[in-house]
Each structure stands twice: as structure tokens, then as C-alpha cells.
Design a protein around this motif. Structure first.
Motif, PDB file in Angstrom:
ATOM      1  N   LYS A   1      21.844   3.747   1.557  1.00  0.00           N
ATOM      2  CA  LYS A   1      21.922   5.074   1.083  1.00  0.00           C
ATOM      3  C   LYS A   1      21.226   5.263  -0.405  1.00  0.00           C
ATOM      4  N   ILE A   2      20.416   6.114  -0.725  1.00  0.00           N
ATOM      5  CA  ILE A   2      19.630   6.307  -1.727  1.00  0.00           C
ATOM      6  C   ILE A   2      19.803   7.509  -2.414  1.00  0.00           C
ATOM      7  N   PRO A   3      20.034   7.572  -3.709  1.00  0.00           N
ATOM      8  CA  PRO A   3      20.326   8.983  -4.497  1.00  0.00           C
ATOM      9  C   PRO A   3      19.090   9.973  -4.618  1.00  0.00           C
ATOM     10  N   PHE A   4      18.234  10.132  -3.555  1.00  0.00           N
ATOM     11  CA  PHE A   4      16.984  10.885  -3.605  1.00  0.00           C
ATOM     12  C   PHE A   4      17.039  11.745  -2.230  1.00  0.00           C
ATOM     13  N   ARG A   5      16.421  12.857  -2.331  1.00  0.00           N
ATOM     14  CA  ARG A   5      16.261  13.713  -1.263  1.00  0.00           C
ATOM     15  C   ARG A   5      14.659  14.063  -0.839  1.00  0.00           C
ATOM     16  N   ASP A   6      13.841  13.779  -2.118  1.00  0.00           N
ATOM     17  CA  ASP A   6      12.533  14.330  -1.973  1.00  0.00           C
ATOM     18  C   ASP A   6      11.756  13.189  -1.133  1.00  0.00           C
ATOM     19  N   ASP A   7      10.794  13.526  -0.600  1.00  0.00           N
ATOM     20  CA  ASP A   7       9.899  12.675   0.414  1.00  0.00           C
ATOM     21  C   ASP A   7       9.224  11.670  -0.248  1.00  0.00           C
ATOM     22  N   ALA A   8       8.488  11.977  -1.554  1.00  0.00           N
ATOM     23  CA  ALA A   8       7.908  10.684  -2.145  1.00  0.00           C
ATOM     24  C   ALA A   8       8.967   9.642  -2.712  1.00  0.00           C
ATOM     25  N   SER A   9      10.169  10.124  -3.367  1.00  0.00           N
ATOM     26  CA  SER A   9      11.122   9.105  -3.503  1.00  0.00           C
ATOM     27  C   SER A   9      11.655   8.200  -2.465  1.00  0.00           C
ATOM     28  N   ILE A  10      11.855   8.809  -1.318  1.00  0.00           N
ATOM     29  CA  ILE A  10      12.186   8.077   0.024  1.00  0.00           C
ATOM     30  C   ILE A  10      11.081   7.145   0.348  1.00  0.00           C
TER      31      ILE A  10
ATOM     32  N   LEU B   1       0.827  -1.156  -0.102  1.00  0.00           N
ATOM     33  CA  LEU B   1      -0.005  -0.128   0.042  1.00  0.00           C
ATOM     34  C   LEU B   1       0.804   1.307  -0.013  1.00  0.00           C
ATOM     35  N   THR B   2       0.937   1.893  -1.153  1.00  0.00           N
ATOM     36  CA  THR B   2       1.687   3.118  -1.097  1.00  0.00           C
ATOM     37  C   THR B   2       1.155   4.370  -0.358  1.00  0.00           C
ATOM     38  N   ASN B   3       1.541   5.421  -0.792  1.00  0.00           N
ATOM     39  CA  ASN B   3       1.138   6.625  -0.208  1.00  0.00           C
ATOM     40  C   ASN B   3      -0.482   7.105  -0.797  1.00  0.00           C
ATOM     41  N   ILE B   4      -1.296   7.515   0.431  1.00  0.00           N
ATOM     42  CA  ILE B   4      -2.559   7.598  -0.044  1.00  0.00           C
ATOM     43  C   ILE B   4      -2.743   9.008  -0.031  1.00  0.00           C
ATOM     44  N   GLY B   5      -3.144   9.651  -1.334  1.00  0.00           N
ATOM     45  CA  GLY B   5      -3.369  11.084  -1.419  1.00  0.00           C
ATOM     46  C   GLY B   5      -4.550  11.420  -1.871  1.00  0.00           C
ATOM     47  N   SER B   6      -4.611  12.504  -2.680  1.00  0.00           N
ATOM     48  CA  SER B   6      -5.881  13.097  -2.932  1.00  0.00           C
ATOM     49  C   SER B   6      -6.517  12.806  -4.474  1.00  0.00           C
ATOM     50  N   ALA B   7      -5.533  11.827  -5.036  1.00  0.00           N
ATOM     51  CA  ALA B   7      -6.167  11.535  -6.556  1.00  0.00           C
ATOM     52  C   ALA B   7      -7.443  10.775  -6.395  1.00  0.00           C
ATOM     53  N   HIS B   8      -8.162  11.174  -7.333  1.00  0.00           N
ATOM     54  CA  HIS B   8      -9.594  10.269  -7.577  1.00  0.00           C
ATOM     55  C   HIS B   8     -10.458  10.789  -6.241  1.00  0.00           C
ATOM     56  N   ASP B   9     -10.329  11.487  -5.408  1.00  0.00           N
ATOM     57  CA  ASP B   9     -11.245  11.851  -4.206  1.00  0.00           C
ATOM     58  C   ASP B   9     -12.568  11.865  -4.600  1.00  0.00           C
ATOM     59  N   GLU B  10     -12.909  12.446  -5.697  1.00  0.00           N
ATOM     60  CA  GLU B  10     -14.118  12.665  -6.239  1.00  0.00           C
ATOM     61  C   GLU B  10     -14.812  11.437  -6.332  1.00  0.00           C
ATOM     62  N   GLY B  11     -14.285  10.260  -6.474  1.00  0.00           N
ATOM     63  CA  GLY B  11     -14.907   8.986  -6.735  1.00  0.00           C
ATOM     64  C   GLY B  11     -15.396   8.356  -5.275  1.00  0.00           C
ATOM     65  N   PHE B  12     -14.973   9.136  -4.056  1.00  0.00           N
ATOM     66  CA  PHE B  12     -15.310   8.315  -2.905  1.00  0.00           C
ATOM     67  C   PHE B  12     -15.746   9.733  -1.980  1.00  0.00           C
ATOM     68  N   SER B  13     -16.631   9.225  -1.061  1.00  0.00           N
ATOM     69  CA  SER B  13     -17.606  10.073   0.169  1.00  0.00           C
ATOM     70  C   SER B  13     -16.415  10.775   1.022  1.00  0.00           C
ATOM     71  N   ASN B  14     -15.195   9.795   1.284  1.00  0.00           N
ATOM     72  CA  ASN B  14     -14.494  10.303   2.283  1.00  0.00           C
ATOM     73  C   ASN B  14     -13.384   9.473   2.237  1.00  0.00           C
ATOM     74  N   ILE B  15     -12.261   9.980   2.882  1.00  0.00           N
ATOM     75  CA  ILE B  15     -10.985   9.217   2.788  1.00  0.00           C
ATOM     76  C   ILE B  15     -10.914   7.674   3.230  1.00  0.00           C
ATOM     77  N   GLY B  16     -11.717   7.446   4.346  1.00  0.00           N
ATOM     78  CA  GLY B  16     -11.992   6.166   4.832  1.00  0.00           C
ATOM     79  C   GLY B  16     -12.609   5.227   3.765  1.00  0.00           C
ATOM     80  N   GLU B  17     -13.570   5.654   3.020  1.00  0.00           N
ATOM     81  CA  GLU B  17     -14.156   4.945   2.264  1.00  0.00           C
ATOM     82  C   GLU B  17     -12.892   4.336   0.944  1.00  0.00           C
ATOM     83  N   LYS B  18     -12.357   5.529   0.701  1.00  0.00           N
ATOM     84  CA  LYS B  18     -11.291   5.220  -0.243  1.00  0.00           C
ATOM     85  C   LYS B  18     -10.097   4.102   0.028  1.00  0.00           C
TER      86      LYS B  18
END
Length: 814
Positions: A273-282, A187-204
Motif C-alpha cells: 500500500k502506498i499513500p498516493f493516488r496520482d499516476d506519477a507518484s505510483i 529509467l524513469t518516465n520519458i516525457g516532453s522535458a528538453h524535447d527541443e534538444g532532440f530531433s525526435n523521441i527516439g533520439e532522446k
């Protein structure tokens, strides 16, 4: 895949009407346009809101396809092929994929979440491929259609699978779970993509977790929200940077452009060690590491491989090349399934008759080299590739399987011989495994232009087109406006995509725009909306269709038509119903009828008008009055001439606000490019164009020092300034400077300081970690062209069409 056709009847839950009962199935298809369809293809006639696969069956039979899954048999085709009649063709495709998946019993990772699915999948493939023969979703094939197509690519040589699952609304994941049947879940990051298809984050979250109901283990970033929805019977392997109760606890530390991960698992500690600094890549990298830990890789192997992770290029890019070539850049992956996708993209976007494929050795096919390169050869033949350039020791050994083939041992040898290859006037697909560093080939072949580019997302254009198509009646035709260089986004490439989507018409403002498209090979009918009388001969010569809006213009065109002895040449009659710009008025109608009556030189192909206030609810009464006038004028002309032409009055806003006035066709303009006047509708459109540049130089100035012409910015404190190579000659309004506007650097806003110059602008990056060469977003997701237009008190059209032709356009497909 080899399946006897008679064995799939119970799988599909179908009624079988056979013509060739001994046929075997080797490939599955849902795209009638693919050149890879053949006699051993099983074609599923999927039905969407605006496309019906049944409409293409007759043409496919003529091309040699013999096997079809349908909900009905089209008229007069009953005995011409094998038909499997089912209630729902998509459901049958999914049933077939689930059956096929059950034939294999090796570990399969199922990945879902809002963000990071494709990157995690690609990185896992890189990390695990030395030890497994992996089948994975090609590109981002994670939908209700994409997942079954991905699973159906499994063969008997594979021993590990990685599949994405994407959903946009409720009750979708259960179907995908039956197809993928994952043994390991991520289960990767849960964000706002396709929020319109669900009534709330719990449902998603609950919907996404359905993918994991039968897994041996679920890997996830531990947090209270997810935990509250987890089925307690699911075995989990969790990680966290904040919760010490997780199975794996991680501390991160940034050093230059890398991140150190300090890992604590049970009583053991180690670092990677990984060659990234941004949160998403980490976060994505940690998910991959967790899989390796679960599979009991030793820490040294994990450390060694994780440090080699790389940015994932998930897009097929269309670029201008040297010597009048067009490049399709797919230089980071080489596997059999993605080759099929890339070849289909090549066909849909070819800009030259000659097609060349530059291909590296192919890895992880699951096939023997003999079978693999025989299959590649068949793909190349079916896609009518004129020349193959193979790079790698293995493909070189199988050179004899390809006609007109040149091979090289490695990329360096190819580049050294580039001058003798005579690459010109052709479309070149560059497809190679990452280890071959085909980006060097792209660099050598790419036309050298300035570092500012406008990236055009062809997937977004397709999405926006389908969004508006869904608002139309099935019989309503659609004209797409590609005037003004496709609203600044590029003319031919977008026209080619629209031709692929089989829109009915293209619209341009002036004859030269239409001539350019026709000369480049566009076959769709093209209407010229503002033709000048002097352009009529050229319009006729290039088979364009003029809009006629005055008696003078009509008589002039008829004179030219008679001289050229034309017969029923298509013209389009425009009425003025209130815009008061161009068009016949009521007082002209009688004479218009008189001139057209009994005239054989031309035929009225369509009647149109243009609405002035379709986007403004305050003027709804005026808009309705325009529609009423159009109905009155057009009906009179049709009755008097005894004709039934296409009628159209609605533009983008009209499609949404006046659905009752669709008539026979609508004209889609700015909406295709991701811009709506309606705030709610805007949420459903995807951004098409992203204007990007780089940081040329960074300097630090002291309090009291100034930046740019006229000293319009004077620093109040020590300030770090970045210079970006884009200015008003590239289409950036000077009004956007002096603190009003901003650009985005590393996901942070950088305010524009001082006056915008002809070729440069300067921004304050005092609070942003960045370096020279970093990417800069001028507009796209942030800021949007709509926001810029509001701040500049103009309209998005002006922002888009102002982007200079000297800015390189790069077209890509995810």
C-alpha cells in the motif's frame, strides 16, 4: 576528500605552475561567492556564456584560496597561487570526478528519465538507508556540472550511491556515465522535458540509455518503444501494469487517498500500500519497489517501508516569519552536502545581518560523529552564522563545537521554549531530517496570512536571466527592471538574487521603490525611471540615480545638487525618439548641452531611450527609425560634452529582435519573469510565478439552483461546486468569471462559475476527484498568464502586477 595537490596533475591533464607544492585539497568549488572557499579548496574557473570564473580569481586569492584550475592565468597573478592550466576547465572537473569515482567500489544506482528522477532518488534513500550508508546527489544536482560535484562528495564510509543524470541535448550522457559508472540503472518516465534538444523521441531515448551501457541491471517500465532501443546485451528487470511479459506485473487499485499495488513476480504474489493516488507518484514508487526486489528484500520489509513514503519537498522556500524574521524552509532533509547548498542559499538571500541556523541531527554523512560535527562547525564559521540551535540527542552532545549554541533534545522541547529564544530581526535557516518534523517549527515561526500564495521560482528567474544574457555580447551590461514590486513577484528577494548574479543595474519606476530596496540592503546601483521633482532630495540621500527627461527636471535637480555641494552625482539622460511619453526632444538638445557643459555637480552616467514597437514586426521600420534617432541624439550629446556614458535603448523584446542595437547595456523586464511576446522564444523561458490557493468548501447543488451574486450561474444538472478563497481583491479580474476562466485542481481544469467575488470564486468540480484543502492553481503552467491575458484582451503585465500585496509571496529554489 584529501588529495595531495601534486598528484592531480595527470588526472586533470594539466600544466602545473606551483607556488605551494605541499598543499592538500579537501573541497572542490566552482562558485566564487561561496563563503566555504578556503586555503584547501580547488577552484575550477568554469566559463559559461555570460560568466567567466577567471574574472574572480584575484578576489579569491585575497580570500585565501590557493589552488585554481584555469585555461589561462590572469594578468599579474602568475606567481601568486597554484595554477593547473588546462584546455577546458569543465572537462577537467569531469575527469577529476571520474578518477575519484574509480577509487570506490560499491553499488551505485544511476537514475535518468524526463520526470521523477529526484523523487525516486529521495525515496530510495529513505527505503534503503536503514541498511546502507548512502551518498546521493544533493537536491537536483544532475547536470554536467552537478553530477561531478555530487560524486566528489563520496567518502570512505559510504557503501551505496544514488546519483541522478539529467541531459538536455545530444552527446551529454556519455560524459555523465563515465563519472557515475552506475551498477544499477533506473529509467524513469520519458516525457516532453528538453524535447527541443532532440530531433525526435527516439533520439532522446537512445541518449538516455547511454547511462546504462555497463550496468548489471536496468530497471524500467516495459514498453515497445523503449524495448526497440535497448541493447540486447543489457540485463533488464522490467515491470508493467499492462504487459504480462514483464518480469513484474502490477495491478493498481485506489482506496480513498491510497493505492493498493498487487504484485506478481514469478510464481509469487503479494500486496503493498502506498499513500498516493496520482499516476506519477505510483510510477515513481514502483521503480523504488523494483530496486528493493532486485536487492532481494523480503516482501514484509518492502510492504512496511513503502507504506511510509512521503511527498518529497525539493525546494528551499523563503518565507516571512514572525517578529520581522525571514525563514528559509529546508525542513525535510539533513545531510552534509545539502547543508552546504542551503548555507549558500542563506547567504544569497539573507535579509538581515543576523543569521541563525536551526539544525537537527545529521544522518548518513559517511563520517564519524566527531569528524561530521567538526566539519559542520567549520561550515558554520565560514558562513558567519551568528547563532546555532541544535535539535537532537547527537548534536546536543557536540554542542561545544559551536559558538553561541543552544540545543534541545527534540522538536517539541524547542517549540515549548520558543518564547525565551527571542527570535527577531534575523534570517533563519531551518534544516532538519524528516523524522524531526521541522514543519512544526516552520508553522510556529511563519507569519500567519491567508491561504492563497504566489510562489516564486528563483531557479526560473536565474534560467531566464541566463537565457537573455546568452543573446548579448560579452561586454554588454544588463539592467533588470524590478519596478511594480518586481512585476508583482516581489521586490527585495528578486533584487537580492540579481545582485548575487552581478547584474549591472536595477531599474525602478519611482523613488520609494528604490528607497525600499536600498533600506533593505541592496547595494547595486538603482536607476529611478520616473522621478518626481519632489523626490530629488530623497534620491540623493539614498544614493539612487535619477532619469532626467526634461529641462525643468534637470534644472530642479541641479539646484538641489548645488545646495548639497554634490560632485559628479550620476544622472541618466532620456531622449524621446518616438514613444512620446517622456524624454528630451531634438529641439531641446542644444539647451541640454548648454546646461550640462562645465557642470561639475552631476555626471551623465548613461543615455537612454525607449522603443514603442520592439515586439511588433509590422512596425520594424518605425523601430529602426527610433534606433537611428537615438544614435544621432546620443552621439551629439557625447561629442559636445566629450563623455563616454553607457547607452541603452533595448527592452526585453528588443534584445531578441534588434541585437545590432545593444549598445552598452540592455534593460530586461517582463522576460525575466518568464513572459515573451514571441511564441518560439516562450518555449525556452521558464514559468516564474504560480498563484495557488486551496479548496475551502465543496457542496453539491441541484438543477435550477444558482451560484454567486446575481444568479449568473444556474445549474442545468446536479453539480459539485468548490469555493476557493481568492477574489478580485487579490487581483483576479471579475471578467475571468462566468464560464470564461478556469483553475487547475489535481491536473484537471475546473471552470469558474458565477461572478468572482471580492474574496472568493467558485468552480465546477463535478468531474474532478478532490476534497476540501486540496491545492488549486490559479495561474502558472496552466492557465498561463499569457493565456489569461489573451482571453481577457489585455497583456500579461496587467495580470502579474494586479496580484494584491495581501497575497503572501513564497520564494523557493529547487
Amino acid at each position: 576528500m584529501i588529495v595531495q595537490i601534486k598528484n592531480i596533475v595527470p588526472i586533470l591533464q594539466a600544466k602545473w605552475l606551483a607556488n605551494h607544492s605541499e598543499t592538500t585539497i579537501e573541497t572542490i568549488s566552482i562558485d566564487s561567492r561561496s563563503l566555504q572557499n578556503g586555503s584547501n579548496t580547488l577552484f575550477f574557473a568554469l566559463v559559461g556564456p555570460n560568466n567567466d570564473g577567471h574574472d574572480y580569481i584575484s578576489a579569491l586569492i585575497e580570500e585565501g584560496v590557493q589552488n585554481f584550475v584555469v585555461t589561462y592565468i590572469p594578468q599579474n597573478l602568475e606567481n601568486k597561487s597554484n595554477f593547473f592550466v588546462v584546455e577546458d576547465t569543465l572537462k577537467s572537473l569531469q575527469l577529476f570526478a571520474a578518477y575519484y569515482r574509480n577509487l570506490y567500489h560499491f553499488p551505485i544506482i544511476g537514475v535518468t528519465g524526463s520526470n521523477g528522477k529526484t523523487i525516486v532518488k529521495e525515496w530510495l534513500n529513505f527505503l534503503l538507508s536503514p541498511d546502507f550508508n548512502i551518498i546521493r546527489s544533493p537536491k537536483s544536482y544532475n547536470s554536467q556540472v552537478g553530477v561531478p560535484l555530487s560524486v566528489l562528495a563520496i567518502n570512505e564510509k559510504h557503501n551505496f550511491g544514488i546519483f541522478e543524470a539529467g541531459i538536455s541535448t545530444r552527446n551529454e550522457m556519455e560524459k555523465l556515465e563515465k563519472i557515475i559508472q552506475p551498477t544499477i540503472g533506473i529509467l524513469t518516465n520519458i516525457g516532453s522535458a528538453h524535447d527541443e534538444g532532440f530531433s525526435n523521441i527516439g533520439e532522446k531515448i537512445k541518449e538516455k540509455l547511454k547511462l546504462f551501457k555497463n550496468v548489471s541491471v536496468l530497471i524500467y517500465n516495459k514498453n515497445k518503444t523503449i524495448d526497440s532501443f535497448l541493447n540486447p546485451t543489457i540485463n533488464t528487470f522490467s515491470w508493467s501494469c499492462t504487459d504480462h511479459h514483464a518480469d513484474v506485473f502490477i495491478v493498481t487499485k485506489s482506496i480513498l487517498d491510497k493505492t493498493i499495488l498487487k504484485i506478481k513476480i514469478q510464481n509469487n504474489n503479494f500486496e503493498i500500500k502506498i499513500p498516493f493516488r496520482d499516476d506519477a507518484s505510483i510510477e515513481n514508487a514502483i521503480h523504488c519497489m523494483m530496486v528493493m526486489l532486485y536487492l532481494e528484500y523480503d516482501y514484509k520489509t518492502i510492504e512496511t517501508r513503502m507504506e511510509l513514503l512521503f511527498p518529497v519537498e525539493m525546494r528551499l522556500k523563503l518565507k516571512n516569519g514572525i517578529n520581522n524574521t525571514t525563514l528559509i524552509d529546508d525542513s525535510y532533509s539533513s545531510d552534509f552536502q545539502s547543508l552546504k547548498i542551503a548555507l549558500d542559499f542563506l547567504e544569497s538571500q539573507k535579509q538581515h545581518k543576523k543569521k541563525t541556523l536551526i539544525l537537527s541531527d545529521i544522518f548518513q554523512s559517511g563520517l564519524s560523529n566527531e569528524d561530521l560535527y567538526s566539519g559542520v562547525s567549520q561550515l558554520i564559521i565560514s558562513n558567519k552564522i551568528n547563532r546555532v540551535i541544535g535539535i537532537g540527542e547527537t548534536i546536543s552532545k557536540y554542542k561545544s563545537k559551536f559558538s553561541n549554541c543552544t540545543t534541545f533534545a527534540n522538536t517539541e522541547e524547542f517549540i515549548a521554549n520558543l518564547n525565551v529564544l527571542n527570535l527577531n530581526n534575523e534570517t533563519i535557516l531551518i534544516k532538519g531530517a524528516r523524522t524531526f518534523h521541522f514543519e512544526k517549527i516552520v508553522s510556529a515561526l511563519e507569519e500567519k496570512t491567508h491561504e492563497t500564495v504566489l510562489e516564486i521560482n528563483l531557479n526560473a528567474i536565474s534560467h531566464n536571466l541566463n537565457f537573455y544574457k546568452a543573446k548579448l555580447k560579452p561586454e554588454t551590461k544588463i539592467m533588470v527592471m524590478v519596478k511594480a514590486f518586481g512585476y508583482g513577484n516581489g521586490g527585495f528577494e528578486i533584487a537580492k538574487l540579481l545582485e548575487h548574479h552581478k547584474v549591472s543595474y536595477l531599474g525602478v519606476a519611482f523613488a520609494d521603490e528604490g528607497i525600499s530596496l536600498k533600506t533593505a540592503g541592496i547595494h547595486l546601483p538603482i536607476m529611478v525611471l520616473n522621478p518626481e521633482n519632489t523626490s530629488f532630495e530623497a534620491i540623493i540621500h539614498h544614493h539612487l540615480e535619477p532619469e532626467i527627461y526634461s529641462l525643468k527636471g534637470l534644472k530642479t535637480f541641479l539646484k538641489v545638487a548645488e545646495q548639497k555641494k554634490l560632485y559628479h552625482f550620476p544622472i541618466h539622460i532620456k531622449f524621446d525618439t518616438g514613444m512620446h511619453r517622456l524624454g528630451f526632444e531634438e529641439e531641446n538638445i542644444e539647451e541640454l548641452i548648454s546646461v550640462l557643459k562645465e557642470n561639475k555637480s552631476v555626471t551623465v552616467k548613461s543615455i537612454l531611450s525607449h522603443m514603442a514597437t520592439s515586439d511588433d514586426i509590422k512596425h520594424r521600420d518605425f523601430a529602426i527609425s527610433q534606433i537611428d534617432l537615438f544614435d544621432k541624439f546620443s552621439s551629439k550629446l557625447m561629442n559636445e560634452l566629450q563623455i563616454k556614458p553607457i547607452r541603452h535603448i533595448l527592452n526585453t523584446s528588443g534584445i531578441s529582435n534588434f541585437p545590432e542595437a545593444q549598445y552598452d547595456m540592455v534593460r530586461l523586464g517582463i522576460g525575466l519573469y518568464g513572459v515573451s511576446n514571441d511564441v518560439e522564444e516562450q518555449k525556452y523561458l521558464e514559468n516564474v510565478g504560480t498563484l495557488k490557493s486551496i479548496i475551502s468548501q465543496i457542496r453539491t447543488i441541484d438543477a435550477g439552483e444558482s451560484v454567486g451574486y446575481g444568479r449568473r450561474f444556474i445549474a442545468e444538472k446536479t453539480t459539485k461546486i468548490a469555493t476557493i478563497p481568492i477574489g478580485y481583491a487579490d487581483g483576479i479580474s471579475r471578467l475571468w468569471g462566468n464560464g470564461l476562466g478556469f483553475v487547475t485542481i489535481n491536473d484537471q481544469k475546473a471552470t469558474i462559475v458565477g461572478s468572482i467575488c471580492m474574496d472568493m470564486l467558485m468552480v465546477d468540480v463535478s468531474e474532478i476527484i478532490c476534497k476540501e484543502g486540496d491545492q488549486v492553481i490559479i495561474f502558472g503552467e496552466s492557465p498561463t498568464v499569457t493565456f489569461m491575458a489573451e482571453q481577457l484582451q489585455t497583456i500579461p503585465y496587467e495580470i502579474l502586477t494586479s496580484v494584491s500585496q495581501r497575497v503572501k509571496r513564497v520564494f523557493y529554489r529547487e
